[in-house]
Design a protein around this motif. Structure first.
Motif, PDB file in Angstrom:
ATOM      1  N   PRO B 247       2.797  -7.506   0.412  1.00 42.20           N
ATOM      2  CA  PRO B 247       3.974  -7.087   1.192  1.00 42.20           C
ATOM      3  C   PRO B 247       5.238  -7.040   0.347  1.00 42.20           C
ATOM      4  O   PRO B 247       6.022  -6.095   0.432  1.00 42.20           O
ATOM      5  N   GLU B 251       7.525  -3.798  -0.835  1.00 41.42           N
ATOM      6  CA  GLU B 251       8.950  -3.762  -0.528  1.00 41.42           C
ATOM      7  C   GLU B 251       9.761  -3.351  -1.750  1.00 41.42           C
ATOM      8  O   GLU B 251      10.725  -2.601  -1.652  1.00 41.42           O
ATOM      9  N   THR B 574      12.473   2.355  10.493  1.00 42.63           N
ATOM     10  CA  THR B 574      12.475   1.886   9.111  1.00 42.63           C
ATOM     11  C   THR B 574      11.047   1.603   8.672  1.00 42.63           C
ATOM     12  O   THR B 574      10.116   1.699   9.468  1.00 42.63           O
ATOM     13  N   THR B 576       9.664  -1.186   8.057  1.00 40.53           N
ATOM     14  CA  THR B 576       9.077  -2.284   8.822  1.00 40.53           C
ATOM     15  C   THR B 576       8.531  -1.776  10.150  1.00 40.53           C
ATOM     16  O   THR B 576       7.417  -2.121  10.560  1.00 40.53           O
ATOM     17  N   ARG B 579       5.374   0.179   9.690  1.00 45.63           N
ATOM     18  CA  ARG B 579       4.251  -0.703   9.368  1.00 45.63           C
ATOM     19  C   ARG B 579       3.714  -1.402  10.596  1.00 45.63           C
ATOM     20  O   ARG B 579       2.527  -1.581  10.761  1.00 45.63           O
ATOM     21  N   GLU B 580       4.650  -1.823  11.454  1.00 45.69           N
ATOM     22  CA  GLU B 580       4.229  -2.602  12.612  1.00 45.69           C
ATOM     23  C   GLU B 580       3.589  -1.742  13.681  1.00 45.69           C
ATOM     24  O   GLU B 580       2.672  -2.157  14.370  1.00 45.69           O
ATOM     25  N   PRO B 588       3.415   4.535   5.522  1.00 43.87           N
ATOM     26  CA  PRO B 588       4.519   3.757   4.949  1.00 43.87           C
ATOM     27  C   PRO B 588       4.976   4.357   3.621  1.00 43.87           C
ATOM     28  O   PRO B 588       6.099   4.122   3.178  1.00 43.87           O
TER      29      PRO B 588
END
Lengths: 255, 862
Positions: B247, B251, B574, B576, B579-580, B588
């Motif tokens: 992760p 990032e 965004t 995040t 991804r979620e 992503p």
């Protein structure tokens, strides 16, 4: 499958036991036999109301002109085909209701065949052709038996030849050996000499009757050769699908 | 003493004989005696298909073994972390934190020009600046061997072996990288994980990392990648570590590789190639199956009489069926064995064919499982496709012995036939699923085969009907006889149409798909396209380079500024969020990757407006900067006109609005962009420029490149001709592999063709002989035969080509998602070839009738 069980529960008669009712046994019983072919909307009746029966050991010929239905009759008697109406009882077995495979069993057990065009299997040697009916029964070590039969028709030394390597007469002799190999109760011969010249034909005829006499087999010959027909005890004449006469032959009358 | 049989009571059915399998086997063997020639035909049609599959699958196994064995040396370390931009403090901290777990090597990679001093030549290479003990597993193979370690101690370089040959450089010569001169310590033979192909496209020069800053190549905007290789302590599990770091790595825009991940990704990519090739093999096998079905069909017709006699003598339908089933299975076994043997031999050459694309040395070894699969497949497909003609054995009537021309088959519909059809469908579906990997692809493949079959069968019926309905009764005898052969009893219209048509369709489809895929890779080279590219031009150099180019007499075809940006937000989404919420179906990667974008107010020739407008900046007053997106990219991001995107331009967020969608022709030689900004926004952002020009000859290009490198060592130039040439070599190598596999199909197709026409021989010989006997002359018989085969061959081939056209269009559009390239001429050639071959084989088969007296033929065929 009911009859198989019935068969299984039937007391087995072992070889060698003397049976004394043989003389009165009906081997083939034809009742009111008809055969109709359907071709589109048209119906073609080739046999109608044929009835006769044969006792064990009888010899009989079916004669008639081309298209009279005699080959159809032979096919029905031997269980090669199914009748439209009427019944065929061979050696006590009603053939009409049997499946093709059951009839094949019956043929293998009780019936021998001789064809006009020999019908040997081209990929098998003479010996192997003779062995097939025995092998089909699941018998083992049948080579000796088959060789003996080939010997009887005079072809022992040509046992390893293929049908194409044999003359017509020789092929028919192999086919004779094959027909007797399963010790049939009844033998059907369809124009057995039709494809042979006179001299060869006579030889084959002689062999046929000799072997038949020796084995005591019931013999049915389909032919239009009256001379051949005269050598059987009984002549059934058919024409247009009907039996027009059913008489003892002269030889029989004379004999 | 004569023993009379016991005449039993009513229904004294004889005991049911046992199946007697050993005897049936013996009969099966005896029965092949006179027809082994015909069985060879049957054999030959499956051999090649099996061979192709065994070869490919053996190779797959060999490759997997090689990858498993050499995976550690492929990446040369336990863990590799990489990124395509300079790491910031957070990233550096992360990378440093891992160092505590083992030792680390650092490497920078960048594209740059090198200058061979002695031969006075320049060439774009991948410069790798290396520091530390890499590789920890495997080795960098060099000549001399020690050079791979010793170059690290001074101003020394390792240079790609082929490059040295090309520029006649020797160990000890000098090579200039940027502003610095290095002594060539040795030639690079092999680097872990590198394939011959990548080495040819971007040859590598290694230098020690401590000299990289001095070269002056690390400027702002230069595209430098950073790699960190770790040799971890035994207690550390690389994959667990990688998962844990993932992760954070993502990032920071970093990626990682372990032996395991590399193994998987390599296995996947080569498996795709192998799958495609296996499918080609399967097509060959399917063709072979058509051959099996038709060969057995003829064979059985030959055997009807024998079966009739056996039935007469008391053989049961099941026994007769088994005799021939055993024969077919035996033939399939032999075919499978021969196929497996050929395949095992062929796979020995496959590593050689694939060598350029493979990062590992593949030792071809005999794959027992692939060979065994092949043998079993041989038996299975033989039996499966022979079942249809074999089933009819059970219905052969013994009456055939009394009357040769009797309806020898009882006419009842056999429900088992439908079961066989279903089984065949299921087999094709399962097998293609196995080879293709997904159910929907397998479904399409199977559906395609079925549709082709139905179309051909339908057309055959239609043809028979039409010829009969509109029979030209006033035509000449030869014509009438030839045409009538298409519908008379025992006609071969259906069989020939289906087998020849299906064969043609499969081969045609294969060919067209191949062409379409290859044309996708090849770049349309045209007269006025650029062939020389200069990149990494800094802002201050922009004017000077323009002048230098013009002074050399070269045109400036394109001169684009390039800014590197990242995407931060799609509307309010965004990284995040994406991804979620996987239901968004946005990768992503659209957030983690970098974009090289440009700014201009016009469209190029390769671009076409799909939606919105681009030109004079209409929204100049708005807070949002209008941007233009490539249409497919917008689709992937699920973005429409009017949506807002926030880009991070080297630290500064810029809010934009999608105001234009473009279609881009990526096959054009020019820089194309996913995202285009308008002018007046990014001018002050850090950027570099790309210039494209066209030189008329190699000397001019070489002179210009040398001048540029001498004055501006940071600028890279690349000759597209060289790239195109390399690409061309690669493409032709790939296409050779594909064609090599397609050959199996084509040869099988030919065998099946011969088989199909042989079927018809059986049908026509007796008739022709009869005609001969009745007084037809050679010419008439010849014409009748020729007409029939020509009609059938041409029609079947034509329909086959049409099907191929439709199928390859569908495959291109729906499966490969590429532009369909209709090729008419090759298809026409296939059509002519198949039609001519059908005619030729048909006539060859009947030459016996033409040249011999009728009686002799009758005797022989009887």
């Amino acid at each position: 499958m009911g009859f198989i069980n019935e068969h299984a529960s039937r007391p087995k008669v072992t070889k060698g036991i003397k049976i004394n009712f043989i003389t009165v046994t009906t081997i083939l019983d034809i009742q009111n036999l008809s055969k109709t072919y359907h071709s589109g909307d048209r119906e073609l009746t080739v046999l109608e109301g044929v009835s006769f029966s044969l006792q064990a050991g009888d010899t009989c010929s079916i004669v008639g002109p081309s298209g009279s239905g005699k080959t159809t009759l032979l096919g029905l008697c031997a269980g090669l085909d199914r009748s439209s109406t009427g019944s065929v009882t061979l050696n006590g077995i009603r053939l009409d209701n049997l499946s093709e495979d059951k009839r094949a069993q019956v043929r293998n057990q009780y019936v021998g065949f001789i064809f006009q065009n020999f019908q040997l299997i081209p990929t098998l040697t003479a010996l192997e052709n003779v062995m097939v009916p025995l092998e089909l029964r699941g018998e083992r070590n049948v080579q000796k038996q088959a060789m003996e039969l080939l010997g009887k028709v005079g072809l022992a030394e040509r046992h390893d030849h293929y049908p194409t390597q044999l003359s017509g007469g020789e092929q028919q002799r192999v086919s004779l050996a094959r027909a007797f190999s399963n010790k049939p109760s009844i033998l059907f011969a369809d124009e057995p000499t039709g494809n042979l010249d006179e001299e060869t034909g006579e030889k084959v005829e002689g062999l046929l009757f000799d072997l038949n006499r020796e084995a005591g087999t019931t013999l049915v010959v389909v032919t239009h050769d009256l001379e051949l027909a005269e050598k059987t005890q009984r002549i059934i004449r058919i024409k247009g699908g009907h039996v027009i006469s059913d008489t003892p032959s002269h030889s029989n009358v004379a004999g | 003493m004569i023993e009379y049989k016991e005449p039993g009571p009513i229904n004294n059915l004889p005991e049911k004989p046992k199946l007697n399998v050993p005897w049936l086997l013996r009969m099966a063997w005896r029965d092949t005696r006179r027809s082994r020639g015909k069985l060879v035909l049957f054999l030959s049609s499956i051999v090649l298909g099996i061979a192709a599959l065994v070869a490919i699958n053996s190779f797959r196994d060999s490759l997997q073994v090689a990858i498993d064995e050499q995976a550690r040396s492929l990446i040369g370390a336990d863990l590799v972390i990489g990124m395509n931009k300079e790491p910031d403090s957070l990233a550096t901290a992360l990378v440093d934190s891992v160092r505590g777990l083992g030792s680390r090597s650092d490497e920078n990679r960048l594209l740059s020009m090198v200058y061979f001093v002695k031969s006075n030549a320049t060439r774009l290479v991948q410069v790798r600046a290396m520091e530390g003990g890499f590789p920890y597993f495997g080795k960098i193979e060099t000549v001399p061997e020690a050079a791979s370690r010793s170059f690290r101690t001074g101003r020394r370089a390792l240079v790609d072996y082929n490059l040295m040959l090309q520029y006649e450089a020797k160990t000890g010569d000098s090579v200039r990288v940027g502003n610095q001169t290095f002594v060539i310590e040795g030639a690079l033979r092999r680097i872990p994980g590198q394939t011959a192909m990548t080495a040819a496209v971007a040859p590598v020069v290694y230098i020690p990392r401590q000299y990289l800053p001095e070269t002056g190549l690390m400027q702002r905007g230069s595209r430098v990648s950073y790699y960190y290789y770790y040799d971890l302590a035994d207690t550390v599990e690389p994959d667990t570590l990688g998962k844990k770091l993932e992760p954070r790595l993502e990032e920071y825009g970093m990626f990682y590789d372990t032996v395991q991940t590399r193994k998987e990704s390599m296995g996947r990519s080569y498996d795709e190639l192998a799958r495609f090739l296996a499918l080609v093999g399967f097509v060959a096998l399917l063709l072979g199956c058509v051959g099996v079905a038709s060969a057995v069909h003829v064979y059985m017709r030959d055997k009807l009489k024998t079966i009739g006699v056996l039935r007469c003598l008391g053989m049961s339908g099941k026994q007769a069926f088994l005799v021939y089933l055993f024969q077919v299975a035996g033939m399939g076994l032999i075919g499978g064995l021969i196929g497996a043997m050929i395949g095992s031999v062929v796979q020995l050459v496959l590593p050689e064919l694939f060598k350029a694309f493979l990062p590992v040395n593949v030792e071809a070894y005999f794959s027992v499982s692939a060979a065994l699969q092949g043998v079993l497949l041989g038996v299975f497909v033989s039996v499966l496709f022979a079942l249809l003609p074999l089933l009819s054995i059970r219905q052969v009537s013994p009456l055939i012995t009394l009357r040769a021309n009797v309806e020898h088959l009882t006419n009842q519909k056999d429900p088992l036939r439908w079961a066989v059809y279903a089984l065949i469908l299921l087999f094709i579906l399962l097998f293609s699923r196995w080879q293709l990997g997904t159910w929907w692809q397998a479904g399409y493949f199977t559906g395609g085969v079925v549709v082709a079959f139905l179309v051909l069968a339908g057309l055959a019926k239609l043809l028979s009907w039409a010829v009969r309905r509109f029979f030209p009764s006033n035509w000449g005898y030869v014509w009438r006889q030839g045409l009538a052969n298409l519908y008379r009893p025992n006609n071969q219209t259906l069989l020939l149409m289906v087998s020849i048509g299906l064969g043609t369709a499969l081969i045609g489809t294969l060919y067209m798909v191949q062409r379409t895929l290859l044309s996708e890779v090849s770049i349309a080279g045209s007269e006025h396209q650029p062939n020389l590219v200069l990149f990494d031009i800094q802002n201050v150099q922009r004017e000077e380079i323009g002048t230098l180019t013009r002074n050399e007499g070269l045109p400036i075809l394109y001169y684009d500024p390039i800014v590197t940006v990242r995407l931060e937000k799609i509307n309010e989404l965004t990284l995040t969020a994406v991804r979620e919420d996987t239901t968004l179906e946005i990768s992503p990667r659209v957030f983690t990757r970098e974009y090289r974008i440009t700014y201009r107010n016009h469209l190029t020739e390769a671009e076409k407006t799909m939606e919105g407008s681009w030109g004079e900046n209409p929204n100049a007053n708005s807070d949002l900067v209008p941007v233009s997106l490539e249409d497919r990219y917008a689709e992937r991001m699920k973005v429409k006109i009017g949506d807002t995107l926030v880009f991070n331009v080297q630290g500064a967020p810029i809010a934009t609005q999608v105001s234009h969608l473009r279609q881009v022709d990526w096959n054009r030689v020019q820089s194309n962009f996913l995202v285009v900004f308008p002018e007046g926004v990014l001018e002050q952002a850090p950027q570099f420029h790309v210039l494209m020009t066209r030189s008329d000859d190699e000397q001019q290009a070489a002179r210009f490149q040398r001048k540029v490198v001498e004055q501006y060592p940071n600028i890279s130039t690349i000759g597209l001709d060289l790239i195109l040439q390399t690409l061309d070599e690669v493409v032709s190598q790939i296409s050779f592999v594909i064609q090599f596999m397609a050959l199996f199909s084509i040869f099988t197709g030919l065998l099946v063709l011969v088989g199909s026409v042989n079927v018809s021989k059986f049908q026509r010989v007796q008739e022709s002989v009869l005609l001969r006997t009745l007084g037809a002359n050679r010419k008439q018989i010849f014409a009748i035969t020729a007409l029939e085969y020509l009609l059938l061959g041409a029609l079947a081939a034509f329909i086959g080509c049409l099907i191929a056209f439709g199928a390859s269009w569908a495959l291109a559009v729906f499966s490969f998602e590429v532009v369909f390239v209709p090729v008419v001429w090759p298809l026409f050639i296939i059509f002519v070839l198949v039609a001519a071959l059908t005619l030729a084989v048909g006539l060859l088969n009947s030459r016996g009738i033409l040249n011999r007296p009728p009686l002799e033929v009758l005797r022989r065929e009887a």
